[in-house]
Design a protein around this motif. Structure first.
Motif, PDB file in Angstrom:
ATOM      1  N   ASN A  16      -3.260  -4.435   6.886  1.00 48.37           N
ATOM      2  CA  ASN A  16      -4.048  -3.523   6.065  1.00 48.37           C
ATOM      3  C   ASN A  16      -3.496  -2.104   6.161  1.00 48.37           C
ATOM      4  N   ALA A  17      -3.097  -1.689   7.358  1.00 48.69           N
ATOM      5  CA  ALA A  17      -2.512  -0.352   7.539  1.00 48.69           C
ATOM      6  C   ALA A  17      -1.193  -0.241   6.772  1.00 48.69           C
ATOM      7  N   GLU A  18      -0.369  -1.288   6.828  1.00 55.34           N
ATOM      8  CA  GLU A  18       0.888  -1.295   6.076  1.00 55.34           C
ATOM      9  C   GLU A  18       0.623  -1.235   4.578  1.00 55.34           C
ATOM     10  N   LEU A  19      -0.374  -1.969   4.128  1.00 53.82           N
ATOM     11  CA  LEU A  19      -0.731  -1.963   2.715  1.00 53.82           C
ATOM     12  C   LEU A  19      -1.197  -0.575   2.268  1.00 53.82           C
ATOM     13  N   MET A  20      -1.990   0.084   3.078  1.00 55.46           N
ATOM     14  CA  MET A  20      -2.457   1.430   2.743  1.00 55.46           C
ATOM     15  C   MET A  20      -1.285   2.417   2.721  1.00 55.46           C
ATOM     16  N   GLU A  21      -0.349   2.258   3.655  1.00 57.51           N
ATOM     17  CA  GLU A  21       0.836   3.113   3.678  1.00 57.51           C
ATOM     18  C   GLU A  21       1.673   2.889   2.416  1.00 57.51           C
ATOM     19  N   MET A  22       1.847   1.639   2.022  1.00 59.67           N
ATOM     20  CA  MET A  22       2.607   1.316   0.816  1.00 59.67           C
ATOM     21  C   MET A  22       1.900   1.842  -0.424  1.00 59.67           C
ATOM     22  N   ARG A  23       0.596   1.758  -0.464  1.00 61.55           N
ATOM     23  CA  ARG A  23      -0.168   2.270  -1.597  1.00 61.55           C
ATOM     24  C   ARG A  23       0.008   3.789  -1.710  1.00 61.55           C
ATOM     25  N   GLY A  24      -0.022   4.488  -0.590  1.00 65.04           N
ATOM     26  CA  GLY A  24       0.213   5.933  -0.598  1.00 65.04           C
ATOM     27  C   GLY A  24       1.614   6.279  -1.074  1.00 65.04           C
ATOM     28  N   PHE A  25       2.586   5.482  -0.640  1.00 68.05           N
ATOM     29  CA  PHE A  25       3.966   5.685  -1.063  1.00 68.05           C
ATOM     30  C   PHE A  25       4.104   5.500  -2.573  1.00 68.05           C
ATOM     31  N   LEU A  26       3.523   4.425  -3.107  1.00 71.39           N
ATOM     32  CA  LEU A  26       3.600   4.168  -4.546  1.00 71.39           C
ATOM     33  C   LEU A  26       2.867   5.231  -5.349  1.00 71.39           C
ATOM     34  N   THR A  27       1.745   5.711  -4.850  1.00 75.09           N
ATOM     35  CA  THR A  27       1.011   6.778  -5.526  1.00 75.09           C
ATOM     36  C   THR A  27       1.850   8.048  -5.590  1.00 75.09           C
ATOM     37  N   ALA A  28       2.545   8.351  -4.508  1.00 77.08           N
ATOM     38  CA  ALA A  28       3.428   9.526  -4.485  1.00 77.08           C
ATOM     39  C   ALA A  28       4.549   9.381  -5.505  1.00 77.08           C
ATOM     40  N   ILE A  29       5.110   8.187  -5.607  1.00 73.08           N
ATOM     41  CA  ILE A  29       6.178   7.946  -6.581  1.00 73.08           C
ATOM     42  C   ILE A  29       5.643   8.103  -7.995  1.00 73.08           C
ATOM     43  N   LEU A  30       4.502   7.481  -8.283  1.00 77.65           N
ATOM     44  CA  LEU A  30       3.936   7.560  -9.630  1.00 77.65           C
ATOM     45  C   LEU A  30       3.573   8.986 -10.028  1.00 77.65           C
ATOM     46  N   SER A  31       3.150   9.784  -9.072  1.00 72.06           N
ATOM     47  CA  SER A  31       2.769  11.158  -9.401  1.00 72.06           C
ATOM     48  C   SER A  31       3.981  12.060  -9.594  1.00 72.06           C
ATOM     49  N   SER A  32       5.126  11.686  -9.044  1.00 75.17           N
ATOM     50  CA  SER A  32       6.302  12.538  -9.149  1.00 75.17           C
ATOM     51  C   SER A  32       7.227  12.166 -10.305  1.00 75.17           C
ATOM     52  N   VAL A  33       7.023  11.028 -10.927  1.00 78.35           N
ATOM     53  CA  VAL A  33       7.887  10.592 -12.019  1.00 78.35           C
ATOM     54  C   VAL A  33       7.616  11.456 -13.250  1.00 78.35           C
ATOM     55  N   SER A  34       8.668  12.026 -13.818  1.00 77.42           N
ATOM     56  CA  SER A  34       8.483  12.884 -14.989  1.00 77.42           C
ATOM     57  C   SER A  34       8.595  12.107 -16.297  1.00 77.42           C
ATOM     58  N   ASP A  35       9.239  10.961 -16.280  1.00 73.50           N
ATOM     59  CA  ASP A  35       9.334  10.130 -17.468  1.00 73.50           C
ATOM     60  C   ASP A  35       8.097   9.247 -17.582  1.00 73.50           C
ATOM     61  N   VAL A  36       7.947   8.624 -18.734  1.00 74.29           N
ATOM     62  CA  VAL A  36       6.831   7.716 -18.968  1.00 74.29           C
ATOM     63  C   VAL A  36       7.048   6.450 -18.143  1.00 74.29           C
ATOM     64  N   LEU A  37       6.028   6.043 -17.382  1.00 75.13           N
ATOM     65  CA  LEU A  37       6.084   4.821 -16.583  1.00 75.13           C
ATOM     66  C   LEU A  37       4.759   4.098 -16.735  1.00 75.13           C
ATOM     67  N   ILE A  38       4.817   2.891 -17.291  1.00 74.70           N
ATOM     68  CA  ILE A  38       3.622   2.076 -17.496  1.00 74.70           C
ATOM     69  C   ILE A  38       3.903   0.694 -16.922  1.00 74.70           C
ATOM     70  N   VAL A  39       2.988   0.206 -16.104  1.00 75.73           N
ATOM     71  CA  VAL A  39       3.089  -1.145 -15.549  1.00 75.73           C
ATOM     72  C   VAL A  39       1.977  -1.959 -16.182  1.00 75.73           C
ATOM     73  N   ALA A  40       2.345  -3.121 -16.719  1.00 72.13           N
ATOM     74  CA  ALA A  40       1.372  -3.979 -17.393  1.00 72.13           C
ATOM     75  C   ALA A  40       1.413  -5.374 -16.787  1.00 72.13           C
ATOM     76  N   ASP A  41       0.289  -6.094 -16.902  1.00 73.53           N
ATOM     77  CA  ASP A  41       0.246  -7.470 -16.417  1.00 73.53           C
ATOM     78  C   ASP A  41       0.783  -8.414 -17.489  1.00 73.53           C
ATOM     79  N   ARG A  42       0.774  -9.699 -17.197  1.00 76.53           N
ATOM     80  CA  ARG A  42       1.320 -10.694 -18.124  1.00 76.53           C
ATOM     81  C   ARG A  42       0.592 -10.721 -19.455  1.00 76.53           C
ATOM     82  N   ALA A  43      -0.706 -10.430 -19.438  1.00 71.99           N
ATOM     83  CA  ALA A  43      -1.509 -10.447 -20.665  1.00 71.99           C
ATOM     84  C   ALA A  43      -1.326  -9.185 -21.497  1.00 71.99           C
TER      85      ALA A  43
END
Length: 180
Positions: free
Chosen positions: A12-39
């Protein structure tokens, strides 16, 4: 049971650390980035998408991906997603993103998101707005045209000045014998 609990807490701690890392990446990206599911429902967007579209992140999450794009582009987007799903390879095309001020042309790349078994589990869309690039190109083209016009004007003026000097010399040479 205690070992299991400790392992679960570590994961759970690793997952929270990874979530924080991904949030930091998403907030710093200047280009358009959209992640969608299969549907085709939006699972994650970058802050640049929120700023560009004027829609809150919570409003975008779970909504259909096609709702982000201009109505005329939706069949093209659906066909592109289908092609990416079948080929399991990225594809690039140009489309119009609906923004708060109208539409913004994007150079959009769609890549498949694969699960553990290699099946397409969703899509990652990355794009760069073309509006600023096209505006800069138009300004460059206008500047180039103005430069060519100024150059042609200078060449014409220099030709006229040279012709004037030549005629003055000829008139001077004709005037000397006549004066004599």
């Amino acid at each position: 049971l205690v070992d299991y609990q400790e392992r679960l807490e570590r994961q759970n701690a690793e997952l929270m650390e990874m979530r924080g890392f991904l949030t930091a990446i998403l907030s710093s990206v200047s280009d358009v980035l959209i992640v969608a599911d299969r549907a085709g429902r939006i699972a994650q967007v970058s802050r640049s998408v929120v700023a560009l579209t004027g829609r809150a992140e919570a409003e975008a999450l779970g909504s259909p991906l096609e709702g982000m794009f201009a109505e005329g582009q939706r069949p093209v987007l659906a066909a592109m997603l289908q092609a990416v799903r079948e080929r399991r390879r990225s594809a690039t095309f140009e489309c119009d993103l609906v923004t708060a001020t109208g539409v913004e042309p994007l150079d959009l790349s769609v890549a498949p998101r694969l699960d553990d078994r290699g099946r397409v589990d969703g899509y990652v869309l990355t794009g760069r707005p073309l509006g600023a690039l096209r505006k800069a190109y138009a300004e460059l083209s206008e500047s180039h045209d103005a430069l060519k016009t100024a150059q042609a004007f200078l060449v014409r003026n220099e030709k006229l000045a040279s012709l004037g000097r030549l005629l003055a010399g000829v008139a001077h040479e004709l005037n000397n014998p006549i004066s004599f």
